[in-house]
Motif scaffolding. Structure first.
Motif, PDB file in Angstrom:
ATOM      1  N   UNK A 204       0.835  -1.205   0.000  1.00  0.00           N
ATOM      2  CA  UNK A 204       0.000   0.000   0.000  1.00  0.00           C
ATOM      3  C   UNK A 204       0.870   1.256   0.000  1.00  0.00           C
ATOM      4  N   UNK A 205       1.885   1.275   0.850  1.00  0.00           N
ATOM      5  CA  UNK A 205       2.764   2.447   0.916  1.00  0.00           C
ATOM      6  C   UNK A 205       3.485   2.680  -0.407  1.00  0.00           C
ATOM      7  N   UNK A 206       3.911   1.598  -1.039  1.00  0.00           N
ATOM      8  CA  UNK A 206       4.616   1.746  -2.315  1.00  0.00           C
ATOM      9  C   UNK A 206       3.723   2.370  -3.380  1.00  0.00           C
ATOM     10  N   UNK A 207       2.501   1.874  -3.512  1.00  0.00           N
ATOM     11  CA  UNK A 207       1.617   2.379  -4.564  1.00  0.00           C
ATOM     12  C   UNK A 207       1.122   3.791  -4.255  1.00  0.00           C
ATOM     13  N   UNK A 208       0.939   4.117  -2.993  1.00  0.00           N
ATOM     14  CA  UNK A 208       0.541   5.485  -2.662  1.00  0.00           C
ATOM     15  C   UNK A 208       1.631   6.480  -3.051  1.00  0.00           C
ATOM     16  N   UNK A 209       2.866   6.155  -2.745  1.00  0.00           N
ATOM     17  CA  UNK A 209       3.961   7.055  -3.103  1.00  0.00           C
ATOM     18  C   UNK A 209       4.219   7.065  -4.603  1.00  0.00           C
ATOM     19  N   UNK A 210       4.105   5.909  -5.232  1.00  0.00           N
ATOM     20  CA  UNK A 210       4.433   5.814  -6.651  1.00  0.00           C
ATOM     21  C   UNK A 210       3.379   6.486  -7.523  1.00  0.00           C
ATOM     22  N   UNK A 211       2.110   6.342  -7.186  1.00  0.00           N
ATOM     23  CA  UNK A 211       1.046   6.866  -8.043  1.00  0.00           C
ATOM     24  C   UNK A 211       0.693   8.314  -7.728  1.00  0.00           C
ATOM     25  N   UNK A 212       0.832   8.737  -6.488  1.00  0.00           N
ATOM     26  CA  UNK A 212       0.468  10.112  -6.140  1.00  0.00           C
ATOM     27  C   UNK A 212       1.651  11.068  -6.201  1.00  0.00           C
ATOM     28  N   UNK A 213       2.863  10.554  -6.042  1.00  0.00           N
ATOM     29  CA  UNK A 213       4.034  11.417  -6.025  1.00  0.00           C
ATOM     30  C   UNK A 213       4.366  11.975  -4.661  1.00  0.00           C
TER      31      UNK A 213
END
Length: 357
Positions: A204-213
């Motif tokens: 979850x943390x990876x995709x939040x940072x990767x997709x939102x910036x």
């Protein structure tokens, strides 16, 4: 002697009764004849011509004013669009679809990307170095400990108005738009995670940072704080086209085989009966926090060959999603889903290694 009787005849009093239909008709005819015009309704109808003229004036006389000239929408985000980024594995290809891939959840003709049934891939080649440099520029210098503590104290409480609830859908596409909407007026967003995605908080943390910036500056069990960056400009936020509906999940290969790999039919049947008769390792609740489930299952497999998880009232779909995640994270082999009970087998290789040691 003659006796005379007097009889009095009483006629009914009709003064309080309503006039009959004949007199009512005569009175109405006389009132109409005395009126000046032949047509005098109680309410005069309002003509619709005035309303139509007002609408034409408001639109400037253009009949195509409702049409959006910016369609199809163009988004330069450097990744493929999925309904759920954290709960979808792009490496697993579906074997069928429950709806035709030609029906895009973004709407007909509203996006310049083609929907394949599971994703909308980007048609432009992405330069990863430029993307990373742009994200570093937006994030700016790292926050100091005092700044982090101030933001955490401001947004970590449960009564925070800048909160997004993350459910069993995980990091969805429309959630990215919600994050940027909160970032217009707040430096950070509080994200509360519940349900199946909490089995893998790192994902979850990876995709939040990767997709939102943005960047995760605080994490406590299932609570996250996502920081937007020092140089974030709400006026230059990326264009995120919204999904108008949730697409149907495609059909994937069968999760549980009739005969588990490495076992015979009788051995598989025996493992399933042992699992159903064994005490449950844990009892999971619906939309709960499953942060420690993976570690508990790994520890149990050190002493037990089969583990049962009690998922009463969780739901059959959530049970299967839990089994898929545990299969990849532990790893293990799901051998049975029955009556909201999950039976997990640790596998043949681990069993042989334990026997040899």
């Amino acid at each position: 002697m003659a006796i005379h009787f007097r009889t009095r005849i009483r006629f009914p009093d009709r003064s309080n009764q309503k006039p009959s239909g004949y007199f009512f008709f005569i009175s109405r005819f006389i009132s109409k004849s005395l009126s000046e015009s032949t047509y005098d309704p109680p309410f005069s109808p309002v003509s619709k011509l005035q309303k139509a003229k007002k609408k034409k004036k408001a639109h400037g006389g253009n009949s195509n004013s409702n049409e959006n000239p910016t369609l199809p929408l163009k988004s330069y985000l450097p990744f493929d669009f999925f309904y759920s980024y954290s709960e979808t594995n792009p490496l697993v290809n579906p074997i069928g679809y429950r709806e035709s891939p030609k029906f895009s959840p973004f709407g007909p003709g509203r996006l310049d990307r083609k929907w394949t049934g599971t994703s909308a891939p980007s048609a432009v080649e992405v330069n990863i170095n430029e993307v990373l440099e742009e994200r570093k520029r937006i994030l700016g210098d790292p926050l100091s400990d005092e700044e982090v503590a101030e933001l955490v104290e401001q947004y970590r409480h449960s009564d925070c108005s800048r909160q997004i609830n993350l459910g069993k859908g995980g990091v969805t596409h429309n959630m990215l738009d919600d994050i940027h909407n909160h970032w217009k007026r707040a430096e950070a967003v509080r994200i509360k995670c519940l349900g199946v995605p909490t089995l893998d908080m790192e994902n979850i943390c990876f995709h939040l940072e990767d997709k939102s910036g943005g960047k995760i500056i605080y994490r406590y069990i299932n609570i996250l704080l996502l920081y937007r960056g020092r140089n974030y400009d709400p006026k230059n936020r990326p264009a995120i086209p919204l999904m108008l509906w949730k697409p149907y999940a495609p059909i994937y290969p069968k999760l549980v085989k009739n005969v588990a790999d490495g076992l015979s039919f009788d051995e598989t049947k025996e493992m399933r009966s042992r699992g159903l008769n064994s005490p449950p390792l844990m009892k999971l609740t619906r939309n709960g926090v499953y942060v420690n489930v993976v570690d508990r299952v790994r520890e149990a497999f050190k002493f037990e060959e089969v583990v049962r998880l009690d998922c009463t009232h969780v739901g059959s779909s959530d049970c299967k999603q839990i089994g898929v995640k545990l299969r990849d994270l532990v790893p293990c082999v799901p051998i049975l889903f029955k009556d909201e009970q999950i039976i997990l087998w640790r596998g043949k290789k681990d069993h042989e290694e334990d026997m040899n040691s």
